[in-house]
Design a protein around this motif. Structure first.
Motif, PDB file in Angstrom:
ATOM      1  N   ASN A  84       0.857  -1.178   0.000  1.00 25.77           N
ATOM      2  CA  ASN A  84       0.000   0.000   0.000  1.00 25.77           C
ATOM      3  C   ASN A  84       0.899   1.237   0.000  1.00 25.77           C
ATOM      4  OD1 ASN A  84      -1.497   2.237   0.669  1.00 25.77           O
ATOM      5  ND2 ASN A  84      -2.418   1.360   2.510  1.00 25.77           N
ATOM      6  N   GLU A 104       0.079   4.498  -0.376  1.00 29.63           N
ATOM      7  CA  GLU A 104      -0.522   5.824  -0.162  1.00 29.63           C
ATOM      8  C   GLU A 104       0.355   6.761   0.651  1.00 29.63           C
ATOM      9  OE1 GLU A 104      -4.374   5.133   1.596  1.00 29.63           O
ATOM     10  OE2 GLU A 104      -4.843   3.780  -0.078  1.00 29.63           O
ATOM     11  N   SER A 112       3.667  13.075   2.185  1.00 23.26           N
ATOM     12  CA  SER A 112       2.272  12.841   2.581  1.00 23.26           C
ATOM     13  C   SER A 112       2.127  12.647   4.095  1.00 23.26           C
ATOM     14  CB  SER A 112       1.744  11.592   1.856  1.00 23.26           C
ATOM     15  OG  SER A 112       2.457  10.436   2.298  1.00 23.26           O
TER      16      SER A 112
END
Ligand code: HEM
Ligand code: HEM
Ligand code: NFV
Ligand code: SF4
Ligand code: SF4
Ligand code: F3S
Ligand SMILES: [Mg+2]
Lengths: 555, 241, 361
Positions: free
Chosen positions: A459, A461, A467
């Motif tokens: 993952n 993200e 971020s």
């Protein structure tokens, strides 16, 4: 009164010194000292949180992977990253594999020689040995010729100096096995050594190597694609399946029967080594994500005062639950040495105040170890396979209850027998047995995902530090082979601001706390017999039952 | 300000000839000009290919591995340019002892007080422009010379580190002369890191250097730009050299 | 003691022919060509199982763990037939002073003939209190043990370059072995070293009775002469410019090169891509993760691992040489532009003067 010093304690990981006070053949007090430190918590500061797993993994090459797992979990927890279910399965497969391999090595390579007299095995009759072995296992190597071969091998070694077996406490009156059982165990010592390098290939498949396979924040680094030669494909899965089958045979036809057989000769050791009465487990093997411990295979919780009617919840984020003390440890805290610090606020400042080497004893020194002393709500806790069994039992987990019940009835001992040196050894065997069944389950779940082509392993993200929030904190909990392990991380502007590890052997092997409460090693030694001050075999038995790992404990 | 001295060439002004107070001087001999342009080209190539080695493009993915070799080519061009640059630099080094006064090594290494004074003057006149006039220089001005010296050091560093990296992938004897570099710098990773970082010195040099060449030509009108092609500069005789 | 390998094989009922087969297999393991089998044969015939001690200092014991993963020869073969391992805290039966006795007896009885294997670095700060065994400092033990050794092998990155505890700021002054003993040390770096490489080095030493050829920093060329990158099976993808761009992307599944994910293969000397790990099962790159350079000195400080090059020292973890270079470049461009404007303002008169001069002619 005598002060018996055992240093180095061998057949463990790392550098442990035990000083025991013996009166009339019984231990009345004990000091456990970790005498090596590396300062990893200091070294981790300022680094990229995504790299931390690699540093942490090097805390220990024996329980390799578990610190890497704790680290990636801590970072994922801090940043709110959820790993894909397939990655979670692969992590579970890696860790169950670690349990199994670690426990088997511990039983044969690290601990057996406290109970098995290698030299005495030379007197055994190979034929009778085979009969004995066949009476409780259908392992194909249980033949007279095989045992004769092993005996020959050891004879030759003995004739040319015993090598690693030299200067053992051979012939000590505390050795109780008949020659045939000794020979059987020696043969399986060698088998275990050959077998452990096979099962661990599972780590190489998913992590590229062992020791120290690779991990990744956000998932696992390997990709699955059954139409590609470079990814995890049918060949790799077949390899893993084969290794799992072989491991299953070894655990159920060699390891478990051996533990039961040897234990049956040493039932008096259910009286010694009980030590603390509190047991802690962080729980392990998520099936629906790290943040849903209620779906873990092994439950999280605390059992206090051996009261199996209640399992207390554990919250590592609570500022009042888990704290580390340094009243008797070679560190200093900014607010003085009496306070306890919750790991997010933890400090690591080395401050050696012991004697200058070379020295004879640590007697009379207030501080005597490089381990800090962790406490849960001010209580000293035992951690490890036995704690997992006890917490699982108290939580009413049927698989645990069944496994524990079967063993107790085979040995014909009451539940209380668990609270002992021997209970710890049996608990570890049961732990391996359960891990074996979980491993098979995880692997078949993985096969289902592969069939459904639901194979994302990462993952991304939150991969990019841009971020991330400016400040974040997380905790990565793992039930390592030796017990409750957690890493606490604080991230500031993309870098590690504070990183603290509280490790299974830190719980068990630490010096006493500010209030004088002993930790597991010290508590468990009290009341142990020592028949011969020159050959303190009994100290080794109880200490080894914890499977100490000092590199872990101090880091 | 003194009256311009009129040079010999200005005695008989003809339509296409130089204005009266200019003198034509042969500054850059052929080896220097050759060196200059080969250097310019190979350094440009090294910077571009080097940067791409550090940051491979996200492209060309349509093809299979056996159909293409672009990253390999990138490295080949880097190594080829590197060896060209090494060769032409050796020639220039020779010429620094053999060539005319403008080519001499003495210009480049600021050893004399006069050179440092001149650098300071240039800073005040040309960079900060607090003072209006400075001296005119036929060859390099001292600061330009100094910048070439820095460039030379940077190039030396790139050669040594580059050959050290290269030595590990080749069995050529020449490159193995540089084996000592890697342990000295603490491993290939560090060598590579610094080799990459120093790329930026070249980028900065090119920006400043090209600008200054234009600037000089514009302000002084000495034909600097064409000089590196033809070899001739033009000097006005109104100020002291 | 005193038994040669040939004698021990005879006792086991091996024939001379089998013995020769064993020798040529051993030669292959040791990376020798066929012609040197003769040498191997005589080495095995005449040498007894040498005494070996394995010291443990600042370590994580992964080197010991790796050692027991060896497949050819296996650790059992080696412990029973090749060496007499008289001291290793991880496996030995004896503890406490019996263990210390095993060590001191070995040193006394085998002066100049025993081999010392070292796992872990030695901390030199504060009189060595950061690693003490039996009340003695690691450093003093190391000196005693190596003084009369025939050969010293430094296992793993800890013993050869300080490994993780030697990473900045190295709080305990963890020091590699070769900096502390003044005799040649064979460095076998890696975190840990590959099991079969460890066996290869031991066999090389014992079979030939001589040092393997070492490079400038003491590593056997046999296993550390090539970069992981030079023999990596993903190399064709590197040359073709085919790279993994993100974890578990399509390219990752295809096995493209991991260079852009920070692979340190191009700057790491090790045998991973050829010998591989765990009996040839895999190596980091084959299982999808880049090499982190675990056999290189100081690799821990070449951070971050997931970037092709480490960050620029002193500018925070996200600044690369390129971000800094590009910033300085832009500032320079701006400076140049400003200078051009300034020139046209401040030097106007000078330039005009020149023009007027020209027009006067
Ligand atoms: C102006 C001079 C040079 C510049 C600006 C330059 C720049 C670069 C850059 C930026 C890289 C990429 C480093 C990375 O990110 O990993 C590189 C790689 C390299 N350069 Fe240079 N370089 C120069 C001269 C040289 C020279 C003279 C050599 C000598 C042979 C050389 C050999 C290499 C080698 C061997 C590599 C590694 C390539 C690979 O392994 O794929 N370079 N260079
Ligand atoms: C990659 C680009 C370039 C590099 C690396 C470079 C390098 C150099 C070097 C090393 C010198 C000193 C020559 C010697 O004395 O041996 C020099 C001088 C010179 N270059 Fe370049 N150059 C570059 C581009 C250019 C360009 C584009 C021009 C013109 C448009 C130019 C014009 C000159 C001139 C006029 C001089 C003499 C300057 C003086 O009076 O000090 N250069 N350059
Ligand atoms: N204590 C400990 Fe470990 C384990 N199991 C780690 O967390 O051994 Ni090295
Ligand atoms: S080199 Fe690496 S693997 Fe070996 S002991 Fe050190 S940290 Fe562990
Ligand atoms: S994966 Fe790593 S070692 Fe392999 S070719 Fe790419 S950069 Fe080189
Ligand atoms: S990380 Fe280490 S294991 Fe090999 S591929 Fe790189 S040297
Ligand atoms: Mg800690």
């Amino acid at each position: 009164m005598a002060r018996v010093v055992v240093d180095p304690i061998t057949r463990i990981e790392g550098h442990l010194r035990i000083e025991a006070v013996v009166e009339n053949g019984v231990i009345t007090d004990a000091y456990s000292a970790g005498t090596m430190v590396r300062g990893l918590e200091i070294i981790l500061k300022g680094r990229d949180p995504r790299d931390a797993w690699a540093f942490c993994e090097r805390v220990c090459g024996v329980c390799t992977t578990v610190h890497a797992l704790a680290s990636v979990r801590a970072v994922e927890d801090a940043l709110g990253i959820k790993v894909p279910p397939t990655a979670e399965l692969i992590r579970n497969i890696m860790e169950t594999t670690q349990y199994i391999q670690d426990h088997v090595i511990h039983f044969y390579q690290l601990q057996a020689l406290d109970w098995v007299d290698v030299v005495n095995a030379l007197k055994a009759d190979p034929k009778k040995t085979a009969e004995l072995a066949q009476s409780f296992s259908k392992w194909p190597d249980n033949t007279p010729a095989y045992f004769a071969g092993v005996q020959d091998k050891v004879k030759k070694l003995a004739a040319t100096g015993l090598g690693i077996f030299a200067n053992g406490y051979w012939g000590h009156p505390a050795y109780k096995l008949p020659p045939e059982a000794n020979l059987l165990a020696v043969a399986h010592y060698l088998d275990a050594l050959s077998w452990q390098k096979e099962i661990i290939k599972i780590h190489a498949v998913f992590g590229g190597k062992n020791p120290h396979p690779n991990y990744l924040v956000g998932g696992v680094p390997c990709s699955i694609d059954t139409n590609e030669v470079s990814a995890i494909n049918s060949d790799r899965l077949n390899l893993v399946a084969g290794l799992i089958n072989k491991a299953d045979e070894f655990i159920n036809q060699v390891y478990i029967p051996d533990v039961l057989a040897i234990a049956s000769f040493y039932k008096d050791w259910t009286k010694y080594g009980g030590g603390l009465t509190n047991y802690l487990s962080y729980g392990e093997f998520p099936t629906r994500g790290y943040n849903q411990p209620e779906f873990f295979k092994i439950p999280r919780g605390v059992v206090l005062n051996r009261d199996l009617s209640t399992v207390h919840p554990v919250n590592p984020r609570d500022s009042e639950e888990i704290k580390e003390y340094i009243a008797h440890s070679w560190y200093s805290y900014a607010d003085g040495d009496k306070v306890g610090l919750q790991p997010w606020k933890g400090e690591t400042k080395l401050n050696y105040t012991g004697p200058k080497p070379p020295f004879e004893t640590l007697e009379g020194f207030e501080k005597y170890s490089f381990l800090k002393t962790p406490r849960w709500k001010e209580n000293a806790m035992e951690v490890g396979p036995l704690s997992r069994m006890i917490v699982g039992y108290a939580a009413g987990r049927s698989d645990v209850k069944e496994a524990v019940g079967a063993t107790l009835s085979k040995l014909n001992v009451p539940v209380d027998a668990l609270y002992s040196t021997l209970g710890r050894i049996a608990g570890r065997a049961l732990d391996a047995e359960l891990a074996m069944s979980y491993l098979k389950e995880f692997f078949s779940d993985l096969m289902v995902r592969v069939k459904n082509n639901d194979v994302s392993t990462f993952n991304g993200e939150r991969w990019d530090p841009k971020s991330w929030p400016a400040d974040a904190e997380g905790v990565g909990m793992v039930e390592a082979p030796r017990g409750a392990l957690a890493h606490w991380i604080k991230i500031h502007n993309g870098a590690i601001e504070n990183y603290q590890l509280v490790v299974p052997t830190t719980w068990n092997g630490s010096p006493r706390d500010a209030r004088g409460q002993r930790s597991s090693f010290e508590a468990a030694l009290i009341g142990n017999p020592v028949a011969n001050l020159e050959e303190p075999l009994e100290i080794l038995r109880t200490i080894h039952s914890f499977d100490p790992c000092m590199a872990c404990a101090v880091h | 300000m003194s009256t311009p001295v009129i040079g010999a060439a200005a005695a008989k002004p003809v339509a296409n000839e130089l204005p009266a107070d200019y003198k034509r001087i042969y500054v850059w001999e052929f080896p220097v000009r050759l060196f200059h342009w080969v250097t310019a080209l190979s350094i440009a190539m090294l910077c571009v290919t080097g940067f791409l080695i550090g940051h491979p493009l996200h492209a060309f993915y349509a093809a299979e591995a056996y159909q293409q070799y672009w990253f390999g080519w990138m490295r080949f061009v880097h190594f080829a340019s590197a060896f060209v640059l090494v060769a032409v630099s050796l020639v220039r080094l020779y010429w620094a002892f053999r060539g005319n006064q403008y080519a001499s090594w003495r210009n480049f290494i600021p050893l004399t007080g006069a050179q440092w004074k001149s650098i300071w003057e240039l800073i005040t006149v040309e960079v900060l422009q607090i003072k209006k006039y400075g001296r005119y220089h036929v060859g390099h001005n001292a600061m330009a010379a100094f910048s070439y010296f820095i460039l030379f050091l940077a190039f030396l560093f790139q050669t040594v580190t580059g050959l050290a990296l290269y030595s590990n992938m080749s069995d050529a004897r020449l490159t193995h002369v540089f084996n000592w570099v890697v342990p000295l710098m603490g491993g290939d990773a560090n060598v590579r890191f610094w080799h990459h970082a120093v790329l930026w010195i070249f980028v900065l040099f090119i920006i400043v250097h090209v600008y200054l060449v234009f600037y000089d030509d514009y302000v002084e009108g000495g034909g600097e730009m064409s000089a590196m092609v033809s070899g001739w500069k033009f000097k006005r005789d109104k100020r002291e050299d | 003691m005193g038994q040669t390998i040939w004698q021990s094989m005879q006792q086991k009922g091996y024939s001379r022919r089998e013995f020769l087969q064993f020798c040529s297999a051993a030669a292959v393991i040791a990376g020798l060509d066929k012609s040197s089998v003769g040498q191997v044969v005589s080495a095995f015939e005449t040498q007894s199982r040498p005494a070996v001690v394995w010291m443990h200092f600042q370590e994580c014991t992964c080197c010991s763990e790796s050692f027991i993963r060896a497949s050819h020869p296996t650790v059992i073969d080696v412990l029973f037939d090749v060496i007499s391992l008289n001291y290793t805290e991880t496996l030995m039966a004896a503890s406490g002073f019996q263990a210390e006795k095993s060590l001191s007896d070995t040193i006394r009885d085998n002066k100049g003939k025993y081999i010392v294997l070292v796992e872990g670095s030695v901390p030199t700060a504060e009189d060595g209190v950061y690693c003490m065994i039996g009340g003695k400092s690691g450093e003093s033990i190391l000196q005693t043990v190596t003084a009369d050794a025939a050969a010293v092998i430094a296992w793993g990155s800890c013993a050869s370059n300080g490994c993780v505890q030697g990473a900045k700021p190295n709080p305990t002054s963890a020091t590699p072995i070769h900096k502390l003993v003044d005799k040649p040390v064979i460095n076998v770096p890696g975190c840990p070293p590959i099991a079969d490489v460890m066996m290869g080095v031991v066999t090389h030493l014992l079979v030939l009775g001589q040092m393997p050829e070492l490079d400038d920093i003491g590593r056997p060329k046999e296993f550390y002469g090539r970069r992981v990158h030079d023999t990596c099976y993903r190399r064709p993808n590197y040359d073709a410019g085919l790279f993994v761009e993100a974890w578990d992307d399509e390219n990752a599944r295809k096995g493209y090169c991991l260079y852009k994910m920070g692979c340190r293969g191009p700057v790491t000397y090790n045998a991973c891509s050829v010998v591989k790990w765990n009996e040839g099962t895999s190596y980091p790159i084959q299982s999808g993760h880049g090499c982190i350079g675990c056999s290189e000195a100081g690799f821990w400080d070449n951070e971050p691992f997931y970037q092709h090059l480490p960050s620029f020292p002193g500018f925070g973890i996200e600044s690369t040489a390129d971000t800094i270079g590009a910033t300085v470049g832009l500032v320079t461009l701006a400076g140049v532009a400003a200078h051009a404007v300034l020139t046209n303002v401040r030097k106007k008169s000078v330039i005009e003067e020149e023009h007027q001069d020209d027009q006067k002619e």
